[in-house]
Design a protein around this motif. Sequence first.
Motif, PDB file in Angstrom:
ATOM      1  N   VAL A 138       0.856  -1.190   0.000  1.00 40.65           N
ATOM      2  CA  VAL A 138       0.000   0.000   0.000  1.00 40.65           C
ATOM      3  C   VAL A 138       0.894   1.243   0.000  1.00 40.65           C
ATOM      4  CG1 VAL A 138      -1.714   1.249   1.391  1.00 40.65           C
ATOM      5  CG2 VAL A 138      -1.786  -1.251   1.262  1.00 40.65           C
ATOM      6  N   TRP A 139       2.042   1.095   0.646  1.00 41.06           N
ATOM      7  CA  TRP A 139       2.994   2.210   0.780  1.00 41.06           C
ATOM      8  C   TRP A 139       4.294   1.607   1.284  1.00 41.06           C
ATOM      9  CZ3 TRP A 139       5.858   4.360   4.813  1.00 41.06           C
ATOM     10  CH2 TRP A 139       6.296   5.697   4.652  1.00 41.06           C
ATOM     11  N   LYS A 140       5.414   2.235   0.943  1.00 41.60           N
ATOM     12  CA  LYS A 140       6.659   1.740   1.536  1.00 41.60           C
ATOM     13  C   LYS A 140       7.751   2.799   1.515  1.00 41.60           C
ATOM     14  CE  LYS A 140       9.150  -0.362  -2.259  1.00 41.60           C
ATOM     15  NZ  LYS A 140       9.839  -1.517  -2.731  1.00 41.60           N
ATOM     16  N   ASN A 141       8.719   2.646   2.377  1.00 43.64           N
ATOM     17  CA  ASN A 141       9.945   3.437   2.299  1.00 43.64           C
ATOM     18  C   ASN A 141      11.116   2.474   2.506  1.00 43.64           C
ATOM     19  OD1 ASN A 141      10.193   3.025   5.076  1.00 43.64           O
ATOM     20  ND2 ASN A 141       9.454   5.060   5.628  1.00 43.64           N
ATOM     21  N   GLY A 142      12.292   3.010   2.816  1.00 42.68           N
ATOM     22  CA  GLY A 142      13.470   2.152   2.880  1.00 42.68           C
ATOM     23  C   GLY A 142      13.499   1.182   4.049  1.00 42.68           C
ATOM     24  N   SER A 143      12.684   1.393   5.066  1.00 38.50           N
ATOM     25  CA  SER A 143      12.768   0.554   6.263  1.00 38.50           C
ATOM     26  C   SER A 143      11.481  -0.178   6.615  1.00 38.50           C
ATOM     27  CB  SER A 143      13.158   1.408   7.481  1.00 38.50           C
ATOM     28  OG  SER A 143      14.420   1.986   7.283  1.00 38.50           O
ATOM     29  N   ALA A 144      10.394   0.131   5.929  1.00 36.85           N
ATOM     30  CA  ALA A 144       9.125  -0.526   6.270  1.00 36.85           C
ATOM     31  C   ALA A 144       8.165  -0.493   5.095  1.00 36.85           C
ATOM     32  CB  ALA A 144       8.483   0.158   7.478  1.00 36.85           C
ATOM     33  N   SER A 145       7.257  -1.455   5.083  1.00 34.24           N
ATOM     34  CA  SER A 145       6.198  -1.484   4.065  1.00 34.24           C
ATOM     35  C   SER A 145       4.867  -1.657   4.758  1.00 34.24           C
ATOM     36  CB  SER A 145       6.383  -2.679   3.110  1.00 34.24           C
ATOM     37  OG  SER A 145       7.611  -2.583   2.439  1.00 34.24           O
ATOM     38  N   LEU A 146       3.820  -1.139   4.112  1.00 37.49           N
ATOM     39  CA  LEU A 146       2.460  -1.347   4.606  1.00 37.49           C
ATOM     40  C   LEU A 146       1.748  -2.267   3.628  1.00 37.49           C
ATOM     41  CD1 LEU A 146       1.418   2.320   5.567  1.00 37.49           C
ATOM     42  CD2 LEU A 146       2.508   0.589   6.990  1.00 37.49           C
ATOM     43  N   TRP A 147       1.107  -3.309   4.160  1.00 33.96           N
ATOM     44  CA  TRP A 147       0.413  -4.287   3.313  1.00 33.96           C
ATOM     45  C   TRP A 147      -1.052  -4.380   3.686  1.00 33.96           C
ATOM     46  CZ3 TRP A 147       3.061  -6.271  -0.688  1.00 33.96           C
ATOM     47  CH2 TRP A 147       4.467  -6.239  -0.612  1.00 33.96           C
ATOM     48  N   ASP A 148      -1.872  -4.635   2.676  1.00 35.10           N
ATOM     49  CA  ASP A 148      -3.294  -4.893   2.892  1.00 35.10           C
ATOM     50  C   ASP A 148      -3.426  -6.397   3.141  1.00 35.10           C
ATOM     51  OD1 ASP A 148      -5.957  -5.437   2.695  1.00 35.10           O
ATOM     52  OD2 ASP A 148      -6.272  -4.339   0.811  1.00 35.10           O
ATOM     53  N   ILE A 149      -3.739  -6.775   4.400  1.00 35.97           N
ATOM     54  CA  ILE A 149      -3.837  -8.218   4.670  1.00 35.97           C
ATOM     55  C   ILE A 149      -5.293  -8.683   4.681  1.00 35.97           C
ATOM     56  CG2 ILE A 149      -1.594  -8.399   5.834  1.00 35.97           C
ATOM     57  CD1 ILE A 149      -3.103  -8.517   8.515  1.00 35.97           C
ATOM     58  N   GLY A 150      -6.155  -7.860   4.128  1.00 37.54           N
ATOM     59  CA  GLY A 150      -7.554  -8.269   3.927  1.00 37.54           C
ATOM     60  C   GLY A 150      -8.469  -7.865   5.071  1.00 37.54           C
ATOM     61  N   ASP A 151      -9.773  -7.760   4.749  1.00 39.53           N
ATOM     62  CA  ASP A 151     -10.821  -7.444   5.737  1.00 39.53           C
ATOM     63  C   ASP A 151     -10.587  -6.122   6.457  1.00 39.53           C
ATOM     64  OD1 ASP A 151     -12.200  -9.944   5.285  1.00 39.53           O
ATOM     65  OD2 ASP A 151     -10.538 -10.898   6.369  1.00 39.53           O
ATOM     66  N   GLY A 152      -9.916  -5.188   5.782  1.00 42.17           N
ATOM     67  CA  GLY A 152      -9.732  -3.873   6.392  1.00 42.17           C
ATOM     68  C   GLY A 152      -8.590  -3.806   7.386  1.00 42.17           C
ATOM     69  N   VAL A 153      -7.692  -4.773   7.341  1.00 36.85           N
ATOM     70  CA  VAL A 153      -6.565  -4.741   8.279  1.00 36.85           C
ATOM     71  C   VAL A 153      -5.274  -4.406   7.506  1.00 36.85           C
ATOM     72  CG1 VAL A 153      -5.244  -5.994  10.025  1.00 36.85           C
ATOM     73  CG2 VAL A 153      -7.699  -6.435   9.754  1.00 36.85           C
ATOM     74  N   LEU A 154      -4.557  -3.416   8.044  1.00 41.57           N
ATOM     75  CA  LEU A 154      -3.297  -2.980   7.450  1.00 41.57           C
ATOM     76  C   LEU A 154      -2.164  -3.593   8.276  1.00 41.57           C
ATOM     77  CD1 LEU A 154      -2.464  -0.945   5.182  1.00 41.57           C
ATOM     78  CD2 LEU A 154      -2.294   0.791   6.954  1.00 41.57           C
ATOM     79  N   CYS A 155      -1.062  -3.929   7.590  1.00 41.21           N
ATOM     80  CA  CYS A 155       0.057  -4.548   8.317  1.00 41.21           C
ATOM     81  C   CYS A 155       1.338  -3.765   8.063  1.00 41.21           C
ATOM     82  CB  CYS A 155       0.217  -5.996   7.838  1.00 41.21           C
ATOM     83  SG  CYS A 155       1.645  -6.846   8.521  1.00 41.21           S
ATOM     84  N   VAL A 156       2.052  -3.442   9.150  1.00 37.43           N
ATOM     85  CA  VAL A 156       3.378  -2.823   9.022  1.00 37.43           C
ATOM     86  C   VAL A 156       4.411  -3.934   9.028  1.00 37.43           C
ATOM     87  CG1 VAL A 156       5.141  -1.348  10.065  1.00 37.43           C
ATOM     88  CG2 VAL A 156       2.745  -0.731  10.281  1.00 37.43           C
ATOM     89  N   GLU A 157       5.250  -3.963   8.020  1.00 46.24           N
ATOM     90  CA  GLU A 157       6.362  -4.916   7.966  1.00 46.24           C
ATOM     91  C   GLU A 157       7.674  -4.142   8.027  1.00 46.24           C
ATOM     92  OE1 GLU A 157       7.341  -6.395   4.102  1.00 46.24           O
ATOM     93  OE2 GLU A 157       8.288  -8.206   4.874  1.00 46.24           O
ATOM     94  N   PHE A 158       8.575  -4.516   8.943  1.00 45.64           N
ATOM     95  CA  PHE A 158       9.905  -3.878   8.942  1.00 45.64           C
ATOM     96  C   PHE A 158      10.712  -4.512   7.816  1.00 45.64           C
ATOM     97  CE2 PHE A 158       9.334  -4.152  13.815  1.00 45.64           C
ATOM     98  CZ  PHE A 158       8.484  -3.065  13.814  1.00 45.64           C
ATOM     99  N   THR A 159      11.466  -3.715   7.090  1.00 41.58           N
ATOM    100  CA  THR A 159      12.248  -4.272   5.979  1.00 41.58           C
ATOM    101  C   THR A 159      13.708  -3.846   6.039  1.00 41.58           C
ATOM    102  OG1 THR A 159      11.660  -2.382   4.608  1.00 41.58           O
ATOM    103  CG2 THR A 159      10.252  -4.331   4.412  1.00 41.58           C
ATOM    104  N   SER A 160      14.080  -3.104   7.102  1.00 45.26           N
ATOM    105  CA  SER A 160      15.463  -2.624   7.205  1.00 45.26           C
ATOM    106  C   SER A 160      16.387  -3.795   7.522  1.00 45.26           C
ATOM    107  CB  SER A 160      15.545  -1.588   8.318  1.00 45.26           C
ATOM    108  OG  SER A 160      14.934  -2.105   9.476  1.00 45.26           O
ATOM    109  N   LYS A 161      17.692  -3.545   7.402  1.00 47.18           N
ATOM    110  CA  LYS A 161      18.651  -4.592   7.703  1.00 47.18           C
ATOM    111  C   LYS A 161      18.486  -5.028   9.164  1.00 47.18           C
ATOM    112  CE  LYS A 161      23.464  -5.682   7.175  1.00 47.18           C
ATOM    113  NZ  LYS A 161      24.756  -5.144   7.573  1.00 47.18           N
ATOM    114  N   MET A 162      18.329  -6.309   9.376  1.00 47.29           N
ATOM    115  CA  MET A 162      18.081  -6.891  10.697  1.00 47.29           C
ATOM    116  C   MET A 162      16.870  -6.270  11.399  1.00 47.29           C
ATOM    117  SD  MET A 162      21.955  -7.303  12.015  1.00 47.29           S
ATOM    118  CE  MET A 162      21.544  -8.112  13.542  1.00 47.29           C
ATOM    119  N   ASN A 163      15.991  -5.673  10.598  1.00 50.08           N
ATOM    120  CA  ASN A 163      14.788  -5.018  11.155  1.00 50.08           C
ATOM    121  C   ASN A 163      15.135  -3.983  12.219  1.00 50.08           C
ATOM    122  OD1 ASN A 163      13.207  -6.470   9.464  1.00 50.08           O
ATOM    123  ND2 ASN A 163      12.558  -7.968  10.983  1.00 50.08           N
ATOM    124  N   ALA A 164      16.262  -3.292  12.012  1.00 48.24           N
ATOM    125  CA  ALA A 164      16.636  -2.223  12.941  1.00 48.24           C
ATOM    126  C   ALA A 164      15.644  -1.074  12.775  1.00 48.24           C
ATOM    127  CB  ALA A 164      18.050  -1.757  12.653  1.00 48.24           C
TER     128      ALA A 164
END
Length: 777
Positions: free
Chosen positions: A457-483
Amino acid sequence: MQIKRAAVIGSGVMGSGIAAHFANAGIPVVLLDIPAKEGDDRSAIAKGAVQRLLKTDPAPFMHPKNAKLVTPGNLEDDLALLADVDWIVEAIVENPAVKADLYRRIDPVRKAGSVVSSNTSTIPLGVLVEGQSDAFRRDFLITHFFNPPRYMRLLEIVGGEATRPDALAAVADVCDRALGKGVVRCKDTPGFIANRIGVYWIQTAINAAVDLGLTVEEADAIVGRPMGIPKTGVFGLVDLVGLDLMPHIAKSLLATLPENDPYRAAFREHPVITRMIAEGYTGRKGKGGFYRLNRDGGAKVKEVIDLSTGAYRRSDKPKLESVSTVGRDLRALADFPDKTGQYARRVLAHTLAYAASLVPEIADSIVAVDEGMRLGYNWKQGPFELIDRLGTAWFADLCRSEGIPVPALVEQAAGRPFYRVEDGRLQHLTTAGLYDTVVRPDGVLLLSDIKRASQPVWKNGSASLWDIGDGVLCVEFTSKMNALDGDVMAAYGKAMKLIGDGKGNWKALVIHNESDNFSVGANLGLALFALNVGLWPQIEELVEGGQRAYRALKYAPFPVVSAPSGMALGGGCEILLHSDHVQAHAETYMGLVEVGVGLIPGWGGCTEMLARHAANPRTPKGPMPPIAGAFETISLAKVAKSAAEAKDLLYLRASDGITMNRDRLLADAKAKALELAANYTPPEKVTYTLPGPNGRAALELFLEGFALQGKATPHDMVVCGKLAGILTGGPKADVTQPVTEDQMLALERRAFMELVRTEGTIDRVEHMLTTGKPLRN
Ligand code: NAI
């Protein structure tokens, strides 16, 4: 059928570990062994096993209190206990006659329709049920756990011709949901999936190292990380499993494998290894194996066996040109023009061709084989995924050039990959040569599947936002070692904006990722850089920005549910403290470890821990007990070794959920988020009654005692002194004036900013970044 009570027979390495894991799942379990020949207590063997479990590291119990769910006994006086259980797991010596004898004894006493399974590694099911009653055959199956049962995720399950499908389904379901295992159905063939391929791989890799003249370290450096295999590689793995076990497994496989199986040609006894076993060099459990730590003369020196002479020498990290130049390119590694490239070629060609030749003999699909190697041997990719990394056509050429027949499945693939993504769905090649969708078990939701099927749905260098269905948004860390850094905070900000009041398209937020570790905390590298060049305003902004983001999530008009697995340390722990609900994987290791790097939790962690201790019904009344509780946890940088332990430390609340199977974590978190969203009100703000300088003085007195006993270093005194200042409400507090959350956060910020300017803290941060260990200055 339902499985509510279990029994394990055989309280050795596997049986005791399996019993402990039943207890971890909250399932009461009877643990029986043969009666002790000596002493008064005839149940001494099983009782001793429970005592051993409590002392084993890493712990088989997720919480010591789970030991109460294990009832030890012996097979003569306590056989009647089996009449109450729904599932009996046999884990006694690997001997068909001894097992058959036991089955005949338990068959008449067990509950009608209860399931019996064997943990055998090598004996075919057909052999195990020979001569047993029809009812026994219908209720019997194999459940092959891996060692150690708590930590290894693979469970191979095998049904026989007579096995009731509902018994198989009930056991598979309990193993998946309650025990958290990745259940892989195998056919009744020797070594099932993982050991059949794993043992061949080990043998091939040892043979090739000897033949090509590689050192142990060189071989492990090639077959380890570059191939997505744990860095123990092959020799390190044998050390872990035990060198002495290998000849037994080999013997059993040689006795049962088909006549033309390639393992027979690969099998070789290496005199160096035979001698090591004879001399007691059986691996980590003994006095060392291919590697050992030599403590002679005081210093610890890592040594390694020279494969040609059998003598130990000092171990050096090998510098391999191939590994450092090819990066993740497996083809380039196998093509590298030196003996390490030749080694990679040989091991990959033989191992992967062997695995590919075994479908459908050992399992119906390639998916089961890949899963078996991922979960049973901790490979990042299974054999077919590795072949895809090389390319099926390229791999066929590799087989030809190594003089191995190209496996039928690889021929049939005719250059097509074993896996592909079609319309966002992962598909695999079947034995019929067609693509079929990889089906997940009911109720399993994987972020990786969502990522394949959609764009963020949106992302930058350290995190992404995902639509996981039924109106729920998910933040995923994507930085190195999830720092954690400013970009992660920005992602929270974006999520807040998108969800708004929670009454539009979005209803709730889940914080989750599928990395090994949820997050090990703030990006220390970035912090150190800022410290070294004195970027004080930037550091302050990072602290304040984090506090703002975490508080905004806490009081947001929509529910925030976090779903961690693995380590959640420092700032990664603090975000969990601010969530409305945590749905934790059972293997979550939470801790506020900031003191280790000379800091205090500055993103609201001190404040939240104080609130938790104050709200805990077990905390004694008065202002000091909650302070002392939070102080102890934070100053000792306590890390919970399971989600269950995190509840004891109040890192998790009693109401937070625990999911045993990691693959079910996201679905559970999402369901909870939706449940909360149905009728959500944000938490109320609390105030704190704190004693101020008097309380601080009391804590400092306590600290001085520690310092006198040599338990606190000089810089511990500085850091913990600041912590004491925060938790007691600062210099102006007294019990008549409630301290607000804003005031508490200001105290955290101030202490943090004072600490980052001290040399002791800078040294700790630097030391952690260079060595990965805390500095005790
Ligand atoms: P172990 O030697 O540690 O324990 C065997 C236990 O069985 C002992 O406590 C012994 O007292 C008991 N026992 C011996 N004879 C018995 C009898 N007649 N009746 C009842 N109990 C008896 O063995 P381990 O390693 O736990 O293996 C057990 C089973 O699990 C074997 O079938 C083995 O192949 C399998 N297995 C072993 C793995 C490992 O890594 N050790 C991994 C996976 C499976």
